[in-house]
Scaffold this active site. Structure first.
Site, mmCIF file in Angstrom:
data_model
loop_
_atom_site.group_PDB
_atom_site.id
_atom_site.type_symbol
_atom_site.label_atom_id
_atom_site.label_comp_id
_atom_site.label_asym_id
_atom_site.label_seq_id
_atom_site.Cartn_x
_atom_site.Cartn_y
_atom_site.Cartn_z
ATOM 1 N N HIS A 168 13.464 -15.563 15.963
ATOM 2 C CA HIS A 168 12.013 -15.400 16.103
ATOM 3 C C HIS A 168 11.588 -15.180 17.551
ATOM 4 O O HIS A 168 10.446 -14.797 17.810
ATOM 5 C CB HIS A 168 11.270 -16.599 15.494
ATOM 6 C CG HIS A 168 11.257 -17.830 16.334
ATOM 7 N ND1 HIS A 168 12.128 -18.880 16.140
ATOM 8 C CD2 HIS A 168 10.465 -18.201 17.373
ATOM 9 C CE1 HIS A 168 11.866 -19.828 17.022
ATOM 10 N NE2 HIS A 168 10.869 -19.440 17.786
ATOM 11 N N GLU A 186 18.423 -20.921 36.581
ATOM 12 C CA GLU A 186 17.147 -21.533 36.987
ATOM 13 C C GLU A 186 17.204 -23.036 36.775
ATOM 14 O O GLU A 186 17.916 -23.535 35.900
ATOM 15 C CB GLU A 186 16.010 -20.924 36.164
ATOM 16 C CG GLU A 186 14.615 -21.430 36.505
ATOM 17 C CD GLU A 186 14.184 -21.122 37.926
ATOM 18 O OE1 GLU A 186 14.607 -21.895 38.825
ATOM 19 O OE2 GLU A 186 13.449 -20.146 38.138
ATOM 20 N N ASP A 188 14.306 -25.392 38.696
ATOM 21 C CA ASP A 188 12.906 -25.739 38.958
ATOM 22 C C ASP A 188 12.144 -24.436 39.195
ATOM 23 O O ASP A 188 12.322 -23.783 40.223
ATOM 24 C CB ASP A 188 12.806 -26.656 40.178
ATOM 25 C CG ASP A 188 11.383 -27.159 40.426
ATOM 26 O OD1 ASP A 188 10.432 -26.564 39.871
ATOM 27 O OD2 ASP A 188 11.240 -28.132 41.184
ATOM 28 N N ASP A 194 16.598 -23.883 44.576
ATOM 29 C CA ASP A 194 16.723 -25.254 44.083
ATOM 30 C C ASP A 194 17.685 -26.046 44.962
ATOM 31 O O ASP A 194 18.847 -25.657 45.124
ATOM 32 C CB ASP A 194 17.245 -25.251 42.640
ATOM 33 C CG ASP A 194 16.237 -24.652 41.662
ATOM 34 O OD1 ASP A 194 15.038 -24.917 41.837
ATOM 35 O OD2 ASP A 194 16.660 -23.918 40.756
ATOM 36 N N ASP A 230 17.477 -18.162 11.402
ATOM 37 C CA ASP A 230 16.747 -17.992 12.663
ATOM 38 C C ASP A 230 17.716 -18.073 13.837
ATOM 39 O O ASP A 230 17.792 -19.074 14.542
ATOM 40 C CB ASP A 230 15.658 -19.058 12.771
ATOM 41 C CG ASP A 230 14.685 -18.779 13.897
ATOM 42 O OD1 ASP A 230 14.760 -17.681 14.488
ATOM 43 O OD2 ASP A 230 13.834 -19.649 14.180
ATOM 44 N N SER A 326 11.971 -23.138 21.967
ATOM 45 C CA SER A 326 12.573 -22.310 20.923
ATOM 46 C C SER A 326 13.728 -21.492 21.469
ATOM 47 O O SER A 326 13.654 -20.924 22.554
ATOM 48 C CB SER A 326 11.523 -21.370 20.326
ATOM 49 O OG SER A 326 10.609 -22.067 19.530
#
Length: 380
Positions: A168, A186, A188, A194, A230, A326
């Site tokens: 989705h 990644e 922060d 970082d 999904d 998600s």
């Protein structure tokens, strides 16, 4: 029945099982079933109706499913599906397709088992914030929206070119939202670089890695209305750089871990998504959620969507995954070549509108049920 299907029918006829039509039997995946004619068994017919030529694993599963004969025609052991209309509270729908053990799959070479899920660095930040380099497989999905570029889903690195996420997050998107990129490394989002203070002094991570997208691959049976299947893949436009501690792949369940229910265990979820305050976090967060029995989960969601064996339910207390998480991972430990490493067992799919609602667990796509599809969808 024509082509490859005839070949499979002949292969089945070579076996010597002796059950009668209608007899009880046990499928190759140790589920109770009935001995029936092949054309009446929808899950196995779906294998025959798949892409040509037939996958050798599908042929092998069909051969092992053979249980007897009627009028010299072979019968197969079929785990009869339970449709949502006949599912009573506490019941779950079985897997749409048989779960395939991928232990011997030649495409396993595409998964970097030698370097997946490296040990966590012992640089703890405190609270529910993650440490730098602790979850180096985390990915952020970037979308072009009317508010500009925003990160609205997560994912995980599984090799240098592929990100595992929720279907989705990559298909049936609203017109105002276009998936345009992926960010790795990644930690922060409020900082360009970082860094953390350590006993050895300040330690900084390399700059994050941004990618455009070569291909999106949602599961072909993804149902937006029922939230089934999904799961999806993103192929990056170039190789990710694994030479740094901030970007590494996660291990996926292979063999016995594919079937683990993990019931009663506490698993880890990570993400930058909405917290209990309703705000997105700049820093990658983690928490634990307890796995909920599927029958209990099915009863909770019976008025909304069916729950199947291809899903895991977890949480439903004060700590839970929320919108924005998600596509991210549900993790526990598993065996990889004799070593205990962190492993992704689920993909964040959906849950209650209010995060952490008591008695309403989050629902995760069970990665083990889709390992054959994942490998079949990948290329070097």
């Amino acid at each position: 029945m024509a082509g490859s299907a005839r070949v499979v029918w002949l292969l089945l006829a070579l076996n010597t099982a002796a059950a009668m039509e209608g007899d009880s039997c046990v499928t190759p995946h140790q589920r109770m079933g009935s001995c029936v004619q092949l054309d009446t068994c929808r899950p196995l017919m779906m294998l025959l109706e798949g892409p040509r030529p037939l996958d050798p694993r599908a042929v092998d599963f069909l051969r092992r499913s053979q249980c007897g004969f009627v009028s010299r025609m072979p019968l197969v052991c079929c785990a009869q599906p339970t449709t949502p209309s006949t599912t009573t509270p506490g019941q779950t729908a079985p897997l749409t397709d048989p779960l395939v053990d991928v232990t011997g799959d030649v495409k396993l070479r595409l998964l970097p088992l030698d370097i997946c899920s490296p040990p966590a660095q012992n640089r703890i930040i405190g609270g529910n914030k993650t440490a730098l380099f602790e979850y180096p497989w985390m990915a952020l999905l970037a979308y072009d929206t009317w508010r500009g570029i925003q990160f609205r889903c997560g994912g995980t690195v599984i090799n240098k070119r592929y990100i595992l996420t929720a279907a989705h997050c990559i298909t049936n998107l609203p017109p105002s939202q276009k998936l345009v990129g992926v960010r790795l490394g990644e930690h922060d989002m409020s900082k360009e670089l970082d860094c953390v203070d350590d006993l050895e002094g300040q330690i900084c991570a390399p700059p994050y890695q941004n990618f455009t997208i070569e291909e999106v691959i949602p599961h072909p049976q993804f149902s937006k209305s029922k939230l089934q299947n999904d799961i999806g893949l993103i192929r990056l436009s170039r190789d990710a750089d694994f030479s740094t501690d901030s970007v590494k792949p996660i291990c996926l369940p292979i063999g016995e871990p594919q079937r683990e229910t993990l019931e009663g265990k506490k698993l880890i979820i990570t993400g930058w998504g909405a917290t209990e305050t309703g705000l997105a976090s700049d820093v990658l967060l983690w928490t634990t959620v307890a796995v909920v029995p599927l029958d209990k989960c099915a009863a909770i969601y019976q008025r909304a969507v069916p729950i199947s064996e291809a899903q895991i339910c977890a949480g439903g207390a004060a700590r839970d995954s929320c919108g924005g998480d998600s596509g991210g991972p549900l993790m526990y430990v598993g065996d990889v070549d004799g070593e205990v490493r962190r492993m992704q067992f689920g993909v964040v799919s959906f849950g209650p509108k209010r995060c952490g609602t008591a008695g309403q667990p989050g629902v995760y796509t069970r990665v083990g049920a889709y390992m054959d599809w994942i490998l079949a969808s990948m290329r070097p």
